[in-house]
Design an enzyme around this catalytic site. Structure first.
Site, PDB file in Angstrom:
ATOM      1  N   TYR A  51       0.851  -1.200   0.000  1.00 25.15           N
ATOM      2  CA  TYR A  51       0.000   0.000   0.000  1.00 25.15           C
ATOM      3  C   TYR A  51       0.879   1.239   0.000  1.00 25.15           C
ATOM      4  O   TYR A  51       1.854   1.305   0.742  1.00 25.15           O
ATOM      5  CB  TYR A  51      -0.889   0.032   1.251  1.00 25.15           C
ATOM      6  CG  TYR A  51      -2.344  -0.192   0.916  1.00 25.15           C
ATOM      7  CD1 TYR A  51      -3.011   0.711   0.096  1.00 25.15           C
ATOM      8  CD2 TYR A  51      -3.036  -1.279   1.409  1.00 25.15           C
ATOM      9  CE1 TYR A  51      -4.343   0.512  -0.231  1.00 25.15           C
ATOM     10  CE2 TYR A  51      -4.377  -1.480   1.079  1.00 25.15           C
ATOM     11  CZ  TYR A  51      -5.020  -0.590   0.259  1.00 25.15           C
ATOM     12  OH  TYR A  51      -6.332  -0.773  -0.081  1.00 25.15           O
ATOM     13  N   GLU A  53      -0.516   4.826  -0.285  1.00 29.53           N
ATOM     14  CA  GLU A  53      -1.316   6.051  -0.427  1.00 29.53           C
ATOM     15  C   GLU A  53      -0.436   7.277  -0.242  1.00 29.53           C
ATOM     16  O   GLU A  53       0.412   7.313   0.649  1.00 29.53           O
ATOM     17  CB  GLU A  53      -2.465   6.043   0.586  1.00 29.53           C
ATOM     18  CG  GLU A  53      -3.573   5.105   0.156  1.00 29.53           C
ATOM     19  CD  GLU A  53      -4.722   5.039   1.137  1.00 29.53           C
ATOM     20  OE1 GLU A  53      -4.785   5.860   2.057  1.00 29.53           O
ATOM     21  OE2 GLU A  53      -5.565   4.141   0.960  1.00 29.53           O
ATOM     22  N   ASP A 197      -7.502  14.344 -24.234  1.00 30.69           N
ATOM     23  CA  ASP A 197      -7.536  12.918 -23.913  1.00 30.69           C
ATOM     24  C   ASP A 197      -6.843  12.198 -25.065  1.00 30.69           C
ATOM     25  O   ASP A 197      -7.429  11.998 -26.129  1.00 30.69           O
ATOM     26  CB  ASP A 197      -8.997  12.467 -23.756  1.00 30.69           C
ATOM     27  CG  ASP A 197      -9.106  11.002 -23.370  1.00 30.69           C
ATOM     28  OD1 ASP A 197      -8.129  10.257 -23.571  1.00 30.69           O
ATOM     29  OD2 ASP A 197     -10.180  10.607 -22.875  1.00 30.69           O
ATOM     30  N   THR A 223      -4.586   6.747 -21.258  1.00 33.67           N
ATOM     31  CA  THR A 223      -4.367   5.403 -20.750  1.00 33.67           C
ATOM     32  C   THR A 223      -2.957   5.007 -21.181  1.00 33.67           C
ATOM     33  O   THR A 223      -2.329   5.669 -22.012  1.00 33.67           O
ATOM     34  CB  THR A 223      -5.391   4.401 -21.331  1.00 33.67           C
ATOM     35  OG1 THR A 223      -5.431   4.561 -22.742  1.00 33.67           O
ATOM     36  CG2 THR A 223      -6.766   4.622 -20.737  1.00 33.67           C
ATOM     37  N   LYS A 226      -2.847   1.437 -24.822  1.00 36.25           N
ATOM     38  CA  LYS A 226      -3.297   1.374 -26.220  1.00 36.25           C
ATOM     39  C   LYS A 226      -2.057   1.486 -27.116  1.00 36.25           C
ATOM     40  O   LYS A 226      -1.196   0.623 -27.039  1.00 36.25           O
ATOM     41  CB  LYS A 226      -4.339   2.467 -26.472  1.00 36.25           C
ATOM     42  CG  LYS A 226      -5.597   2.263 -25.588  1.00 36.25           C
ATOM     43  CD  LYS A 226      -6.700   3.243 -25.901  1.00 36.25           C
ATOM     44  CE  LYS A 226      -7.967   2.935 -25.131  1.00 36.25           C
ATOM     45  NZ  LYS A 226      -8.056   3.607 -23.833  1.00 36.25           N
ATOM     46  N   ARG A 232      -2.404  -2.008 -18.338  1.00 31.97           N
ATOM     47  CA  ARG A 232      -3.665  -1.261 -18.206  1.00 31.97           C
ATOM     48  C   ARG A 232      -3.508  -0.274 -17.063  1.00 31.97           C
ATOM     49  O   ARG A 232      -3.316  -0.670 -15.910  1.00 31.97           O
ATOM     50  CB  ARG A 232      -4.816  -2.215 -17.904  1.00 31.97           C
ATOM     51  CG  ARG A 232      -5.008  -3.265 -18.967  1.00 31.97           C
ATOM     52  CD  ARG A 232      -6.334  -3.929 -18.814  1.00 31.97           C
ATOM     53  NE  ARG A 232      -7.352  -3.109 -19.401  1.00 31.97           N
ATOM     54  CZ  ARG A 232      -7.693  -3.141 -20.694  1.00 31.97           C
ATOM     55  NH1 ARG A 232      -7.090  -3.985 -21.501  1.00 31.97           N
ATOM     56  NH2 ARG A 232      -8.625  -2.368 -21.170  1.00 31.97           N
TER      57      ARG A 232
HETATM   58  N1  DSN Z   1     -12.814   1.350 -24.180  1.00 31.96           N
HETATM   59  C1  DSN Z   1     -11.837   2.217 -24.794  1.00 31.96           C
HETATM   60  C2  DSN Z   1     -11.778   2.031 -26.260  1.00 31.96           C
HETATM   61  O1  DSN Z   1     -11.982   0.911 -26.701  1.00 31.96           O
HETATM   62  O2  DSN Z   1     -11.507   2.969 -26.994  1.00 31.96           O
HETATM   63  C3  DSN Z   1     -12.075   3.613 -24.430  1.00 31.96           C
HETATM   64  O3  DSN Z   1     -12.281   3.705 -23.070  1.00 31.96           O
END
Ligand code: DSN
Length: 418
Positions: A51, A53, A197, A223, A226, A232
């Site tokens: 942990y 925090e 974003d 994120t 991708k 993730r």
């Molecule tokens: N679920 C993601 C996507 O597939 O683009 C976005 O949050």
């Protein structure tokens, strides 16, 4: 996985089955990728036991001698890769990262402006079913019907009329370059915070294959899994100190508890990988592949939203092919071509049975596939979709044949990490 196999053979077998499935299919889901073995190794470690925090040097639990170093490395690598002054690597994923932006800069009921979900935005950009659309006052922009592209004059007009406090640019199904300077000018004019974003394009931005929002957006959310090819997770970045302070407070203690340290370590590894020349080549090849696939599909009579792509992503409207996105995606999945069905701008069909499919080339490029393979994939997509539109028996024959051919292709291009 010897311990897992003996403690929980059921789960071990299912993980192996998923690994085989990933190995044998062509991953065309635009938001997915294959992480390296190094990233996978970092996620499966004892760091999950701890942990932490708080932030490095200021924690609420003892025993942070090692975790502080790991999180600091991740932060420093994010700052250097994207050229920002501040990075927060703790958001659990993209939606919590975006919620932190609301908490940092808005009060409930304030106006947020984002791209509508059916036009390529994200749920957390103020869509009605999301908390962001229920607890704030959302206004939306879309794309032009004739071009499939964002009309910046329209965005400006809506912003001047609605005076949002927060504007989101970016989204989940945008095949074209995002005009960060134009969004920044509008945000300045109406006194809004501009959030970029870049979840989908972060790897392209890092690799120099898409313009960067740095210097234009006040805050950047992404994120990490991708095109950036990490675990993730998510990050928030900013240049101004006051924005960074507000974001840090919003992430912890505003929204989250302890960060997932195993994920933080894996993010650090992915950021190190993304700083290499090899990754720059990868990012550019993703776009080359996407454009080659787009060209093949156009040549085969597919309708591409906006007429093509500038990035890793292609949005197809299957209406002229005479079938919906869902049956097409399901048939392609059986043939070994993994996609997701997706709404298209001005879609007359429902979100769970929309007109389109969304595809992307981040995963196939990680496997080392190039233009020749993209042309082949485009041909397979056409064969499956055309057969499906004609008759079911013919579709079954085509699906079986393509599945065999896909297996042969995937066996020649092993996926990283598998
Ligand atoms: N679920 C993601 C996507 O597939 O683009 C976005 O949050």
């Amino acid at each position: 996985m010897s311990s897992l196999s003996s403690v929980d053979p059921q789960i071990a077998e299912l993980i192996k089955a998923e690994e085989r499935r990933q190995a044998d299919t062509v991953k065309l889901i635009a938001s997915e990728n294959y992480v390296s073995k190094a990233v996978l190794e970092a996620t499966g470690t004892v760091l999950t036991n701890k942990y932490s925090e708080g932030y490095p040097g200021k924690r609420y639990y003892e025993g942070q001698q090692v975790i502080d170093q790991i999180e600091t490395l991740a932060i420093e690598r994010a700052k250097s890769l994207f050229g920002v002054n501040h990075a927060n690597v703790q958001p659990y994923s993209g939606s919590p990262a975006n919620l932190a932006i609301y908490l940092a800069f808005l009060q409930p009921g304030d106006t947020v402006m984002g791209m509508g979900l059916p036009f390529g935005g994200h749920l957390t950009h103020g869509w009605s079913v999301s908390a962001t659309g229920k607890w704030f006052n959302p206004v939306r922009y879309g794309v032009r019907r004739d071009t499939g592209r964002v009309d910046m004059d329209e965005v400006r007009e809506i912003a001047l009329r609605e005076r949002p406090k927060l504007i989101f640019c970016g989204g989940t199904a945008i095949p074209r370059t995002i005009d960060f300077p134009a969004f920044a000018e509008i945000a300045r004019e109406v006194g809004a915070v501009l959030a970029a974003d870049i979840a989908h394009i972060a790897g392209l931005v890092a690799g120099g294959a898409h313009p960067s929002p740095v210097g234009h957006a006040d805050v950047i959310s992404t994120t990490t899994h991708k095109t950036l090819r990490g675990p993730r997770g998510a990050m928030l970045m900013a240049t101004a100190d006051e924005h960074a302070t507000a974001l840090n407070k919003a992430v912890f203690p505003g929204l989250q508890g302890g960060p997932h340290n195993h994920t933080t370590a894996a993010i650090a590894v992915a950021l190190k990988e993304a700083a290499t020349d090899e990754f720059k080549d990868y990012a550019h090849q993703v776009v080359v592949n996407s454009q080659a696939l787009a060209e093949e599909l156009l040549g085969r009579g597919f309708d591409l939203v906006s007429g093509g792509t500038d990035n890793h992503l292609i949005l197809l409207d299957l209406t002229p092919k005479g079938i919906g996105g869902k049956p097409a995606a399901q048939a392609m999945d059986r043939a070994g071509l993994e996609t997701n069905y997706n709404t298209v701008p001005f879609d007359p069909r429902k979100p769970f049975d929309p007109s389109g499919i969304r595809i992307g080339t981040a995963g196939v490029t990680s496997r080392g596939m190039g233009v020749a393979e993209m042309r082949q994939i485009g041909a397979w997509m056409d064969q499956v979709v055309s057969a499906l539109a004609k008759d079911q028996d013919e579709a079954e024959r085509v699906i079986t044949r393509v599945q065999g051919e896909v297996r042969e292709l995937t066996s020649r291009f092993p996926a990283p990490g598998l």
